[in-house]
Design a protein around this motif. Structure first.
Motif, mmCIF file in Angstrom:
data_model
loop_
_atom_site.group_PDB
_atom_site.id
_atom_site.type_symbol
_atom_site.label_atom_id
_atom_site.label_comp_id
_atom_site.label_asym_id
_atom_site.label_seq_id
_atom_site.Cartn_x
_atom_site.Cartn_y
_atom_site.Cartn_z
ATOM 1 N N ILE A 1 39.187 53.278 101.555
ATOM 2 C CA ILE A 1 39.236 53.733 100.079
ATOM 3 C C ILE A 1 40.768 53.675 99.576
ATOM 4 C CG2 ILE A 1 38.915 55.529 98.491
ATOM 5 C CD1 ILE A 1 36.486 56.346 100.012
ATOM 6 N N LYS A 2 41.573 54.162 100.608
ATOM 7 C CA LYS A 2 43.204 54.103 100.180
ATOM 8 C C LYS A 2 43.420 52.906 99.840
ATOM 9 C CE LYS A 2 44.002 58.911 102.034
ATOM 10 N NZ LYS A 2 44.648 59.287 103.183
ATOM 11 N N LYS A 3 43.031 51.740 100.813
ATOM 12 C CA LYS A 3 43.322 50.522 100.745
ATOM 13 C C LYS A 3 42.547 49.545 99.724
ATOM 14 C CE LYS A 3 45.189 50.676 105.405
ATOM 15 N NZ LYS A 3 46.723 50.576 105.002
ATOM 16 N N SER A 4 41.697 50.217 98.884
ATOM 17 C CA SER A 4 40.982 49.522 98.116
ATOM 18 C C SER A 4 41.299 49.750 96.421
ATOM 19 C CB SER A 4 39.479 49.760 98.139
ATOM 20 O OG SER A 4 39.223 49.556 99.468
ATOM 21 N N THR A 5 40.791 48.828 95.588
ATOM 22 C CA THR A 5 41.239 49.158 94.138
ATOM 23 C C THR A 5 40.228 49.813 93.536
ATOM 24 O OG1 THR A 5 42.398 47.209 94.151
ATOM 25 C CG2 THR A 5 41.636 47.839 92.183
ATOM 26 N N GLN A 6 40.445 50.873 93.022
ATOM 27 C CA GLN A 6 39.465 51.455 92.238
ATOM 28 C C GLN A 6 39.124 50.721 90.850
ATOM 29 O OE1 GLN A 6 40.136 55.851 91.536
ATOM 30 N NE2 GLN A 6 38.000 56.080 90.153
ATOM 31 N N ILE A 7 37.795 50.503 90.525
ATOM 32 C CA ILE A 7 37.626 49.870 89.406
ATOM 33 C C ILE A 7 36.609 50.474 88.464
ATOM 34 C CG2 ILE A 7 38.564 47.636 89.883
ATOM 35 C CD1 ILE A 7 35.641 46.909 90.217
ATOM 36 N N SER A 8 36.311 51.957 88.896
ATOM 37 C CA SER A 8 35.553 52.856 88.050
ATOM 38 C C SER A 8 36.065 53.749 87.339
ATOM 39 C CB SER A 8 34.718 53.627 89.164
ATOM 40 O OG SER A 8 35.356 54.314 89.990
ATOM 41 N N ASN B 1 31.698 56.481 91.997
ATOM 42 C CA ASN B 1 32.735 55.753 92.233
ATOM 43 C C ASN B 1 32.564 54.342 92.878
ATOM 44 O OD1 ASN B 1 34.296 58.464 91.869
ATOM 45 N ND2 ASN B 1 33.147 58.989 93.635
ATOM 46 N N PHE B 2 33.518 53.309 92.218
ATOM 47 C CA PHE B 2 33.273 51.798 92.481
ATOM 48 C C PHE B 2 34.676 51.500 93.129
ATOM 49 C CE2 PHE B 2 32.643 47.489 92.530
ATOM 50 C CZ PHE B 2 31.177 47.262 92.388
ATOM 51 N N PHE B 3 34.716 50.950 94.273
ATOM 52 C CA PHE B 3 36.209 50.507 94.752
ATOM 53 C C PHE B 3 35.843 49.099 95.267
ATOM 54 C CE2 PHE B 3 36.535 54.832 95.072
ATOM 55 C CZ PHE B 3 38.101 55.305 94.812
ATOM 56 N N LEU B 4 36.879 48.298 95.002
ATOM 57 C CA LEU B 4 36.864 46.729 95.419
ATOM 58 C C LEU B 4 37.789 46.586 96.630
ATOM 59 C CD1 LEU B 4 35.967 43.902 94.934
ATOM 60 C CD2 LEU B 4 37.914 43.858 93.144
ATOM 61 N N ASN B 5 37.520 46.113 97.584
ATOM 62 C CA ASN B 5 38.301 45.648 98.696
ATOM 63 C C ASN B 5 38.092 44.212 99.049
ATOM 64 O OD1 ASN B 5 39.230 45.420 101.531
ATOM 65 N ND2 ASN B 5 39.214 47.584 101.576
ATOM 66 N N GLU B 6 39.018 43.587 98.661
ATOM 67 C CA GLU B 6 38.926 42.006 98.963
ATOM 68 C C GLU B 6 39.119 41.602 100.549
ATOM 69 O OE1 GLU B 6 38.358 40.059 96.590
ATOM 70 O OE2 GLU B 6 38.974 40.763 94.727
ATOM 71 N N PHE B 7 39.718 42.324 101.295
ATOM 72 C CA PHE B 7 39.887 41.944 102.545
ATOM 73 C C PHE B 7 38.778 41.984 103.572
ATOM 74 C CE2 PHE B 7 44.015 43.310 100.402
ATOM 75 C CZ PHE B 7 44.478 42.156 100.449
ATOM 76 N N ILE B 8 38.053 42.961 103.579
ATOM 77 C CA ILE B 8 36.917 43.266 104.388
ATOM 78 C C ILE B 8 35.553 43.001 103.657
ATOM 79 C CG2 ILE B 8 38.356 44.591 105.965
ATOM 80 C CD1 ILE B 8 35.571 46.354 104.071
ATOM 81 N N ILE B 9 34.640 42.573 104.681
ATOM 82 C CA ILE B 9 33.089 42.467 104.013
ATOM 83 C C ILE B 9 32.590 43.744 104.710
ATOM 84 C CG2 ILE B 9 31.035 41.169 104.020
ATOM 85 C CD1 ILE B 9 32.509 38.839 104.141
ATOM 86 N N GLY B 10 31.941 44.538 103.945
ATOM 87 C CA GLY B 10 31.089 45.494 104.749
ATOM 88 C C GLY B 10 30.010 45.293 105.662
ATOM 89 N N ASP B 11 29.547 46.175 106.391
ATOM 90 C CA ASP B 11 28.445 46.212 107.068
ATOM 91 C C ASP B 11 27.236 47.167 106.886
ATOM 92 O OD1 ASP B 11 29.644 48.811 107.674
ATOM 93 O OD2 ASP B 11 30.357 48.383 109.793
ATOM 94 N N ASN B 12 27.051 47.638 105.331
ATOM 95 C CA ASN B 12 26.220 48.442 104.929
ATOM 96 C C ASN B 12 26.123 49.637 105.630
ATOM 97 O OD1 ASN B 12 25.518 46.458 103.260
ATOM 98 N ND2 ASN B 12 23.519 45.456 104.592
ATOM 99 N N THR B 13 27.272 50.186 106.112
ATOM 100 C CA THR B 13 27.278 51.776 106.707
ATOM 101 C C THR B 13 27.053 52.746 105.631
ATOM 102 O OG1 THR B 13 28.987 51.211 108.579
ATOM 103 C CG2 THR B 13 28.736 53.321 107.746
ATOM 104 N N PHE B 14 25.973 53.626 106.152
ATOM 105 C CA PHE B 14 25.677 54.460 105.004
ATOM 106 C C PHE B 14 26.198 55.865 105.382
ATOM 107 C CE2 PHE B 14 21.985 57.262 103.282
ATOM 108 C CZ PHE B 14 22.473 57.307 101.913
ATOM 109 N N PHE B 15 26.993 56.584 104.757
ATOM 110 C CA PHE B 15 27.586 57.853 105.152
ATOM 111 C C PHE B 15 27.453 58.909 104.220
ATOM 112 C CE2 PHE B 15 31.000 60.903 106.053
ATOM 113 C CZ PHE B 15 31.137 60.868 107.322
#
Length: 336
Positions: A299-306, A247-261
């Motif tokens: 995820i809810k505030k991101s755009t799914q592009i997968s 699953n690939f999501f695009l979020n234009e508003f935040i830059i992640g921090d490499n959190t792995f969950f």
């Protein structure tokens, strides 16, 4: 709640950290070197643990003693490795990555989430030359491996070979785990900058190698787009082997921090990034529940592009390609 019930709840916490096919009573009996009957009595809260046993179990299962006493403190227990500045530090890191992926794979229901700041390392591994460059960069500039102090990078040196076996093991383990990645347009910047810096510093032995690595990045982007389109992981070397959901999501508003969950049956683990390549993990229930809610909101505030969102998907990956092409075009033309 009585002390005995607290002990029973403590063992229930330990059980959640085990794969479904492992027996808690067998594990406790082996770890504490006691009989099965004695293990059962402790698990049911009929016989109290002594402090030595509690210490052994907390260390073995990586849980805080706060869990046992039901203390509500602000402390969170994390566990992980750090650079010991030895020649084999990187191999130890690779083996630890493989062990963590194997742990996730040992559960029947599993999923990993990656809040991307830098492209997850697994994607670099699809191309031997790009993987070799990353291995060289991490060892030389992050782990400060003494033997590489004066070394330069050349594709001809085949630096991938010594890590080929563990790399393939990691890729195959990662290939089996359903994954959700939350990306931003900045996700490939670190690798592009590393290639650029080594070129500018003369650590790259030729412009041809620099261009080759940039082209590897274009191939990585192509493969990412294919995986996003299919919603499945793809091994370029073995495209016939169907991978796990992707699953690939695009979020234009935040830059992640490499959190792995990771979620594993009923268990959750958060791995926080530090020192560029290292991660410290926690199985603290309160922290992980909060982290999962945060990821779910992102995820809810991101755009799914997968699978869906073809237009947004094409636009995003074309933007990534443009970044790489601009780096290639910026290289000075060498005179013959």
């Amino acid at each position: 709640m009585s002390f005995n019930k607290n002990q029973a709840a403590f063992f229930q916490t330990l059980k959640l950290s085990l794969p479904s096919y492992n027996s808690l009573v067998d594990e406790i009996a082996e770890i504490l070197e006691i009989s099965i009957d004695s293990a059962y009595r402790r698990i049911r809260g009929e016989k109290l643990l002594d402090f030595a046993e509690l210490e052994i179990l907390c260390n073995r299962f990586n849980v805080s003693v706060d869990t046992f006493f039901n203390l509500h403190s602000n402390s969170i227990l994390f566990q992980g490795n750090q650079n010991d500045y030895q020649e084999n530090s990187f191999m130890n890191w690779m083996e630890d990555v493989y062990a963590q992926l194997n742990l996730v794979n040992s559960f029947s229901k599993k999923h990993i989430y990656w809040l991307v700041k830098d492209m997850p390392p697994f994607h670099h591994y699809y191309h031997e030359e790009l993987a070799a460059f990353k291995f060289f960069f991490w060892r030389k500039s992050i782990l400060f491996t003494e033997s590489l102090k004066e070394s330069k990078y050349s594709i001809k040196d085949n630096l991938y070979g010594q890590f080929a076996e563990i790399t393939q093991k990691i890729l195959k383990a990662y290939h089996k785990i359903p994954t959700t990645e939350i990306w931003n347009i900045e996700g490939i910047n670190s690798t592009l900058r590393q290639i650029e810096l080594y070129h500018e510093m003369g650590i790259m032995t030729s412009t041809e190698d620099t261009v080759f690595l940039y082209n590897c990045m274009l191939e990585v982007i192509d493969n990412l787009e294919k995986m996003a389109e299919k919603g499945k992981k793809i091994l370029p070397s073995h495209p016939e082997i169907e991978g796990a959901d992707y699953n690939f999501f695009l979020n234009e508003f935040i830059i992640g921090d490499n959190t792995f969950f990771a979620t594993m049956d009923e268990k959750k683990v958060t791995y926080l990034n530090h020192s560029v390549i290292y991660f410290h993990g926690t199985s603290d229930p309160s922290f992980n529940n909060a982290m999962f809610r945060n990821l779910d909101n992102l995820i809810k505030k991101s755009t799914q592009i997968s699978i869906v969102g073809e237009k947004d998907r094409k636009q995003f990956f074309n933007k990534l390609r443009k970044k790489v092409v601009e780096k290639i075009n910026a290289l000075p033309i060498e005179e013959e």
